[in-house]
Design a protein around this motif. Structure first.
Motif, mmCIF file in Angstrom:
data_model
loop_
_atom_site.group_PDB
_atom_site.id
_atom_site.type_symbol
_atom_site.label_atom_id
_atom_site.label_comp_id
_atom_site.label_asym_id
_atom_site.label_seq_id
_atom_site.Cartn_x
_atom_site.Cartn_y
_atom_site.Cartn_z
ATOM 1 N N ASN A 185 0.863 -1.185 0.000
ATOM 2 C CA ASN A 185 0.000 0.000 0.000
ATOM 3 C C ASN A 185 0.900 1.236 0.000
ATOM 4 O OD1 ASN A 185 -1.901 2.081 0.847
ATOM 5 N ND2 ASN A 185 -3.251 0.429 1.492
ATOM 6 N N LEU A 186 0.946 1.945 -1.125
ATOM 7 C CA LEU A 186 1.874 3.057 -1.273
ATOM 8 C C LEU A 186 1.193 4.283 -1.878
ATOM 9 C CD1 LEU A 186 5.082 1.387 -2.783
ATOM 10 C CD2 LEU A 186 4.717 2.070 -0.409
ATOM 11 N N VAL A 187 1.780 5.447 -1.635
ATOM 12 C CA VAL A 187 1.380 6.682 -2.293
ATOM 13 C C VAL A 187 2.360 6.955 -3.426
ATOM 14 C CG1 VAL A 187 1.090 9.180 -2.041
ATOM 15 C CG2 VAL A 187 0.372 7.645 -0.203
ATOM 16 N N VAL A 188 1.831 7.279 -4.594
ATOM 17 C CA VAL A 188 2.657 7.655 -5.735
ATOM 18 C C VAL A 188 2.421 9.136 -6.011
ATOM 19 C CG1 VAL A 188 3.104 7.305 -8.195
ATOM 20 C CG2 VAL A 188 2.560 5.353 -6.734
ATOM 21 N N ASN A 189 3.476 9.926 -5.910
ATOM 22 C CA ASN A 189 3.378 11.352 -6.204
ATOM 23 C C ASN A 189 4.447 11.681 -7.247
ATOM 24 O OD1 ASN A 189 3.280 14.123 -6.354
ATOM 25 N ND2 ASN A 189 3.071 14.422 -4.146
ATOM 26 N N ALA A 190 4.032 11.660 -8.501
ATOM 27 C CA ALA A 190 4.903 12.069 -9.599
ATOM 28 C C ALA A 190 4.242 13.210 -10.351
ATOM 29 C CB ALA A 190 5.184 10.887 -10.532
ATOM 30 N N ALA A 191 3.566 14.084 -9.583
ATOM 31 C CA ALA A 191 2.858 15.237 -10.151
ATOM 32 C C ALA A 191 1.889 14.754 -11.227
ATOM 33 C CB ALA A 191 3.843 16.274 -10.670
ATOM 34 N N CYS A 192 1.918 15.390 -12.393
ATOM 35 C CA CYS A 192 0.922 15.092 -13.429
ATOM 36 C C CYS A 192 1.064 13.700 -14.033
ATOM 37 C CB CYS A 192 1.001 16.135 -14.536
ATOM 38 S SG CYS A 192 0.652 17.809 -13.975
ATOM 39 N N SER A 193 2.197 13.041 -13.815
ATOM 40 C CA SER A 193 2.384 11.708 -14.377
ATOM 41 C C SER A 193 2.198 10.604 -13.334
ATOM 42 C CB SER A 193 3.775 11.592 -15.022
ATOM 43 O OG SER A 193 4.784 11.874 -14.074
ATOM 44 N N SER A 194 1.575 10.933 -12.215
ATOM 45 C CA SER A 194 1.412 9.956 -11.136
ATOM 46 C C SER A 194 0.662 8.712 -11.596
ATOM 47 C CB SER A 194 0.676 10.596 -9.955
ATOM 48 O OG SER A 194 1.406 11.678 -9.428
#
Length: 303
Positions: free
Chosen positions: A138-147
């Motif tokens: 269970n993870l958060v992905v924060n790659a801005a607009c390409s998340s």
């Protein structure tokens, strides 16, 4: 093993559910409208209330996420999917529910203690796992607009590596507040107060930038369904290592990402029918993406 996108759920400026979204896109209409945002006028695609009674502002984010996930799960189940014993969650966001965080913790009030953990971006994924009994990664992905793109690639890697039996990918953003609108305007990338949605026309002359929107979208990614809306063939990720928000002018790493993704998918440029571009409507972004498409794909490929 190929990953199927077996279920889709959406809450957007068009309404609650995938059907309003699909109808709006098919009709080539925008969900954006002029609205008062914390006392300033802005063009934005805001999620409407689901019924006559407005939602509690502190509960709106969770309701949107839950509705998108429930719709995705229902569609996946209709395609023969049953969750395995290690369902993973990838929660994608850039700013998350920044309005609730601001209003509860930076406005001099006394928030409920139960709201404090929700300042963490991990809160939504954890709540989904508790609700459904999902004990996979269970993870958060924060790659801005390409998340979302990065999350799909990671979901596929989890499935291929046996780290998860299924992956629920969720993206949600409630970022339309005065501070964010003002910040983007000062960067000169957001449409001004009196501009219309027609002034955002990526890859066309006269485009003046973009407008903001709210949404929650969910996908069930699995190789254990009878069918899906689409099959995930492969992806790639690179980084410009150039600037915090501006793309590298030559588009070198963007081109490498494109080529690597085709190789991962076992596809050729001529196989591509549509490129879903970033398409921010800003001159530097549009010039780089258009030049890359002209160089790498046939003219018949739609951008």
């Amino acid at each position: 093993m190929t990953a199927q996108l077996a279920g889709l759920g959406a809450v957007t400026g068009y309404g609650w559910g995938t059907e309003p979204l699909l109808q709006g896109v098919a009709a080539q209409t925008t969900a954006a409208a002029h609205a008062e945002v914390d006392g300033i006028r802005a063009l934005a695609a805001l999620v409407p209330e689901p019924g006559a009674e407005p939602l509690d502002p502190n509960e709106r984010y969770e309701h949107m996420v839950g509705a998108a996930v429930d719709e995705a799960l229902a569609e996946a189940a209709g395609r023969g999917w049953e969750p395995g014993d290690r369902v993973g969650v990838l929660f994608c966001t850039g700013i998350a529910d920044i309005r609730a965080i601001r209003d509860n913790f930076f406005s001099g009030g006394r928030p409920r203690p139960s709201l404090f953990p929700r300042m963490l971006h991990t809160a939504a994924g954890s709540a989904l796992a508790q609700r459904h009994g999902w004990t996979g990664p269970n993870l958060v992905v924060n790659a801005a607009c390409s998340s979302g793109n990065a999350a799909l690639q990671l979901a596929d890697a989890w499935l291929q590596g046996g780290l998860a039996t299924d992956v629920v990918v969720v993206g949600a953003e409630l970022c339309v507040i005065a501070e964010i609108v003002t910040g983007f305007r000062r960067m000169r990338v957001l449409l001004g107060e009196n501009r219309s949605a027609a002034d955002c026309r990526p890859f066309q002359e006269g485009s003046r930038g973009f407008f903001l929107g709210e949404a929650a979208v969910a996908l069930v990614v699995t190789n254990r369904a009878d069918s899906g809306r689409a099959t995930y063939l492969g992806g790639a990720t690179t980084h410009d290592a150039y600037h915090l928000v501006a793309p590298e002018p030559e588009g070198r790493e963007l081109a490498r990402c494109f080529v690597d993704a085709l190789a991962a998918a076992g596809a050729a440029p001529g196989d591509i029918a549509v490129i879903k571009a970033h398409g921010s409507g800003t001159p530097i972004n549009d010039d780089i993406e258009a030049a890359l498409a002209d160089r790498l794909v046939p003219d018949r490929t739609r951008l």
